[in-house]
Design an enzyme around this catalytic site. Structure first.
Site, short mmCIF file in Angstrom:
data_model
loop_
_atom_site.label_atom_id
_atom_site.label_comp_id
_atom_site.label_asym_id
_atom_site.label_seq_id
_atom_site.Cartn_x
_atom_site.Cartn_y
_atom_site.Cartn_z
N GLU A 20 -7.41 31.85 7.62
CA GLU A 20 -7.22 30.19 7.33
C GLU A 20 -6.87 29.77 6.03
O GLU A 20 -6.41 30.71 5.23
CB GLU A 20 -8.79 29.72 7.56
CG GLU A 20 -9.04 29.11 8.81
CD GLU A 20 -8.30 27.61 9.09
OE1 GLU A 20 -7.42 27.38 8.26
OE2 GLU A 20 -8.47 27.20 10.36
N ARG A 100 -21.58 24.67 7.67
CA ARG A 100 -20.81 25.39 6.59
C ARG A 100 -19.52 24.61 6.25
O ARG A 100 -19.07 23.69 7.10
CB ARG A 100 -20.28 26.86 7.07
CG ARG A 100 -19.21 26.80 8.17
CD ARG A 100 -18.54 28.07 8.67
NE ARG A 100 -17.66 28.30 9.76
CZ ARG A 100 -16.38 28.02 9.93
NH1 ARG A 100 -15.72 27.28 8.52
NH2 ARG A 100 -15.90 28.22 10.60
N ASN A 102 -15.42 24.06 5.86
CA ASN A 102 -14.09 24.26 6.64
C ASN A 102 -12.99 24.07 5.88
O ASN A 102 -12.93 24.22 4.87
CB ASN A 102 -14.45 23.89 8.06
CG ASN A 102 -13.54 24.41 8.97
OD1 ASN A 102 -13.44 25.69 9.07
ND2 ASN A 102 -12.73 24.09 9.77
N GLU A 121 -20.64 24.35 16.35
CA GLU A 121 -19.73 23.29 16.82
C GLU A 121 -20.21 22.09 17.49
O GLU A 121 -19.45 21.37 18.31
CB GLU A 121 -18.36 23.84 17.74
CG GLU A 121 -17.85 25.11 16.85
CD GLU A 121 -16.65 25.44 17.38
OE1 GLU A 121 -16.12 24.72 18.42
OE2 GLU A 121 -15.99 26.42 17.02
N ASN A 148 -10.78 19.64 10.20
CA ASN A 148 -9.85 20.50 10.10
C ASN A 148 -8.49 19.87 9.12
O ASN A 148 -8.97 19.45 7.98
CB ASN A 148 -9.19 20.98 11.20
CG ASN A 148 -9.66 22.54 11.35
OD1 ASN A 148 -9.46 23.42 10.37
ND2 ASN A 148 -10.08 22.77 12.47
N ASP A 197 -5.20 22.57 14.63
CA ASP A 197 -6.18 23.21 13.44
C ASP A 197 -5.44 22.63 12.09
O ASP A 197 -5.35 21.24 11.84
CB ASP A 197 -6.19 24.56 13.79
CG ASP A 197 -7.48 25.35 13.11
OD1 ASP A 197 -7.63 24.92 11.95
OD2 ASP A 197 -7.77 26.09 13.69
#
Length: 286
Positions: A20, A100, A102, A121, A148, A197
């Protein structure tokens, strides 16, 4: 619309579980990127091929350069700072069980916009929060599922954002105080084409988005028209960013998590040379 096929190269052969967050660091001439679930921060120098690896004490969702040197990290339990001498300290620590950090991005004013999500999620379990260098936190969105891609237009008047399960890339107007208002859809990813994303914005104001379970990265014009698709052999493309000395190469992170028979390149860092013209990204003012 122009389809570009598979005009990509492999920058780093890796097997990241959840690659990522590619980010070009102009001060060092290196690309920063992550493996979230393995708690690793990678760097890659395209001029020499040199790579480094740093392990973090907890899952890390994003890493960005700081204006005075060092890094800011969006961690499981909040926002951490690495000083140039590698000393770690918390800027804002707020652990929430089952949640968490992201994706994150730095706004034109130098603030960090950091997203969170629940590990399971659960709908509405995440947030998007704006952090300033003194640790002040302002929740911008509090009903997010998988926070995201976040990015700003070259003139700083628009902000783009993706809450992945919505299938939408949304656009906001940037207000005089650096906040946002007027949320509306820029583009909707059609059923079967994957989920938006990470994203980045190029010098033309077009939005590039990586498609999780879509095996591609797409470019949308400021009016929301799809005008370019880069097809890839890996289904889980996670994020994109322009890098290289001229900001013309599009770097792509990928994932292999959840795949029963992952492609050999799943988890690798890919690059599309000469994909377009990127915009220099600000460093975090903290």
């Amino acid at each position: 619309m122009t389809a570009t096929g598979t005009a990509f190269e492999v920058a780093v052969h890796a097997e990241a579980s959840l690659g990522e967050g590619p980010t070009w660091d102009p001060a060092t001439g290196r690309l920063l990127w992550l493996d979230i679930l393995n708690s690793r921060v990678h760097t890659y120098d395209p001029a020499t091929g040199r790579r480094t690896l740093r392990r973090t004490d907890q899952h890390v969702g994003a890493v960005k350069p700081r204006a005075g040197g060092g890094l800011v990290l969006n961690l499981r339990d909040g926002i951490g700072l690495l000083d140039p001498d590698d000393t770690f300290r918390w800027l804002h620590r707020e652990p929430v069980p089952g949640r968490r950090g992201n994706d994150a991005a730095v706004a034109p004013d130098g603030s960090l916009w950091a997203g969170t999500m629940r590990y399971d999620e659960a709908p509405g379990g995440g947030t998007l929060t704006r952090f300033t260098g003194d640790g002040t936190a302002e929740t911008v969105l509090d009903d997010v599922t998988v926070s995201n891609g976040t990015g700003w237009s070259p003139d700083g008047t628009l902000m783009y954002y993706a809450d992945t399960p919505t299938r939408r890339i949304d656009v906001f107007d940037v207000t005089a105080d650096g906040g946002v208002a007027g949320r509306r859809p820029l583009a909707v990813i059609e059923d079967g084409a994957g989920f938006p994303d990470g994203l980045c914005v190029d010098a033309d104001g077009c939005v590039w988005t990586a498609l999780w379970d879509g095996g591609a990265v797409r470019r949308y014009t400021p009016s929301g028209d799809l005008d370019r698709v880069v097809a890839l052999p890996v289904p889980r493309v996670t994020a994109c960013a322009f890098g290289g000395p001229d900001l013309t190469d599009l770097y792509l992170t990928t994932a292999r998590v959840g795949l029963s028979a992952p492609h050999p390149l799943a988890g690798a860092l890919l690059v599309v040379p000469g994909a377009g013209q990127g915009v220099a990204q600000p460093a975090f003012e903290g």
